[in-house]
Design an enzyme around this catalytic site. Structure first.
Site, PDB file in Angstrom:
ATOM      1  CG  ASN A 106      67.408  51.603  -9.959  1.00 25.95           C
ATOM      2  OD1 ASN A 106      67.351  50.626  -9.208  1.00 25.95           O
ATOM      3  ND2 ASN A 106      66.942  52.775  -9.608  1.00 25.95           N
ATOM      4  CE  LYS A 126      65.071  48.500 -10.432  1.00 25.25           C
ATOM      5  NZ  LYS A 126      65.755  48.110  -9.193  1.00 25.25           N
ATOM      6  N   GLY A 131      71.464  55.072  -7.008  1.00 25.55           N
ATOM      7  CA  GLY A 131      72.276  56.225  -6.643  1.00 25.55           C
ATOM      8  C   GLY A 131      72.005  57.500  -7.414  1.00 25.55           C
ATOM      9  N   PRO A 162      60.297  50.392  -9.045  1.00 23.07           N
ATOM     10  CG  PRO A 162      60.699  48.128  -9.476  1.00 23.07           C
ATOM     11  CD  PRO A 162      60.990  49.506  -9.991  1.00 23.07           C
ATOM     12  CG  MET A 163      61.017  52.180  -4.674  1.00 23.23           C
ATOM     13  SD  MET A 163      61.287  53.946  -4.298  1.00 23.23           S
ATOM     14  CE  MET A 163      60.055  54.699  -5.388  1.00 23.23           C
ATOM     15  CB  CYS A 178      64.167  42.474  -4.085  1.00 26.46           C
ATOM     16  SG  CYS A 178      63.660  42.810  -2.378  1.00 26.46           S
TER      17      CYS A 178
END
Length: 385
Positions: free
Chosen positions: A220, A148, A222, A26-27, A109
């Protein structure tokens, strides 16, 4: 898209997707419905995630705008932001009615906007509250509920903080934990710096998996190439011998259940076309599809015209429908610029999409012109050899 409970893809409680899973992270501002439609043309087996949507927005806002999506996007997960168990549960229930395949809680986030609402990465400091949210959502929906997270924030010891969070959400019934293998610094670093400066600790995530064999743990952070990402998985679950675990402190640790790429997949969309050669469909279990080398790269200066013409035509038709409904071409094409990295004609392809798509009245013919630049460049090179 209206709420349609009959479209829900239900799953057994406590059961997650078939491993290993390849996911696109998700971005915010990037993984909107237009990008997800594009990504699905490149990979049938990738698990796609929405941008983070705040629970309050779903409860009070335009649900069709926030949650509407194309049927072709499945499997697709909704990422929720929030910290109120009752609101998270109600937002999850509504999202299930829109047909999402998973609800994912954002505990990673670090942006100021998210911190001001006291959710995202700052919830690493409140594992009990995260667990309450997970338990409430699990009670409200039948689809998987996942988390996440980061490995810690600020001065937390990641060895302690990550294990504390996972233990709590595991007890609450989470179906999976996706771990961004970096700390987040809530003050002093921008969101971009928080993606790049804190050191990666893949070994910790592998140790976490060794301690939680019955819990899906995905990685998740790198991951830049397909081979680098695949090295964190069990080679016995991949076609052929598969790459061996190597480097990053993971060599002697338990293999993980999934990998999640973010900006690497967005900027080099060709990574998605390779994924289906290694990963089964996470929902149906359909076997990995044999790779055609000419589909995913320019090896041999050839081109799988059938595949790429299909992508072009699908995107042109999608863009035409979006424009017909009052949208602009650039809303769609801005996500397509990363395609054809390293191919002949790629520079012209990017120029056409970047310049022509912003012009007044631009339509799907721009997409045709951009793809033609690549097709023509390859045909010319083949003729010269």
């Amino acid at each position: 898209m209206r709420e349609m409970s009959q479209t829900v893809r239900t799953s057994e409680k406590g059961r997650y997707f078939k491993r290993p899973v390849f996911a696109v992270a998700p971005m915010i501002d990037w993984t909107d419905r237009h990008y997800r439609f594009f990504a699905r043309q490149l990979s049938r087996h990738a698990l796609l995630y929405t941008e983070m949507i705040v629970a309050d927005a779903i409860l009070r806002g335009d649900r069709d705008r926030l949650l509407g999506h194309d049927a072709s996007e499945h499997p697709v997960a909704l990422q929720l932001g929030g910290n109120d168990p009752a609101k998270m549960a109600e937002a999850a229930r509504i999202a299930e009615g829109f047909g999402y395949d998973e609800i994912n809680m954002n505990v990673g986030c670090p942006s100021d906007r998210v911190q001001s609402g006291t959710f995202g990465a700052c919830l690493m400091q409140e594992p009990a509250l995260v667990a309450e949210c997970v338990a409430a959502m699990k009670a409200a929906v039948t689809i998987p509920v996942t988390v996440k997270c980061r490995i810690g924030v600020d001065d937390q010891d990641p060895e302690v903080a990550l294990r504390a969070l996972v233990a709590r959400v595991k007890d609450a019934g989470t179906d999976a934990v996706w771990v961004h293998a970096r700390k987040a610094w809530l003050q002093g670093l921008s969101p971009r710096e928080n993606r790049e400066i804190p050191p990666l600790d893949y070994g910790l995530v592998h140790r976490l998996k060794a301690e939680n064999q019955n819990l899906f743990i995905g990685l998740n952070g790198g991951l830049q190439t397909q081979d680098q990402a695949l090295a964190h998985l069990d080679p016995r679950l991949l076609p052929g011998s598969g790459p061996k675990l190597a480097g990053d402190g993971a060599k002697s640790e338990a293999p993980l259940d999934g990998i999640m790429l973010g900006r690497a997949a967005y900027h080099d969309s060709g990574l998605l076309t390779a994924a289906d050669g290694y990963f089964a469909h996470p929902r149906t279990g359909s076997a990995p599809m044999p790779l055609d080398p000419d589909t995913v790269s320019d090896r041999g200066h050839c081109l799988s015209l059938a595949f790429w013409t299909g992508v072009r035509d699908a995107m042109a038709a999608y863009a035409a429908a979006h424009i017909e409904n009052g949208g602009r071409l650039i809303h769609v094409t801005r996500h397509m610029v990363g395609l054809f990295q390293g191919w002949p004609g790629a520079r012209r392809y990017r120029q056409v999409l970047s310049a022509d798509a912003t012009r007044k009245g631009a339509g799907p013919e721009v997409i045709h012109a951009a793809f033609d630049a690549v097709f023509e460049a390859i045909t010319a090179r083949q003729a010269a050899e």
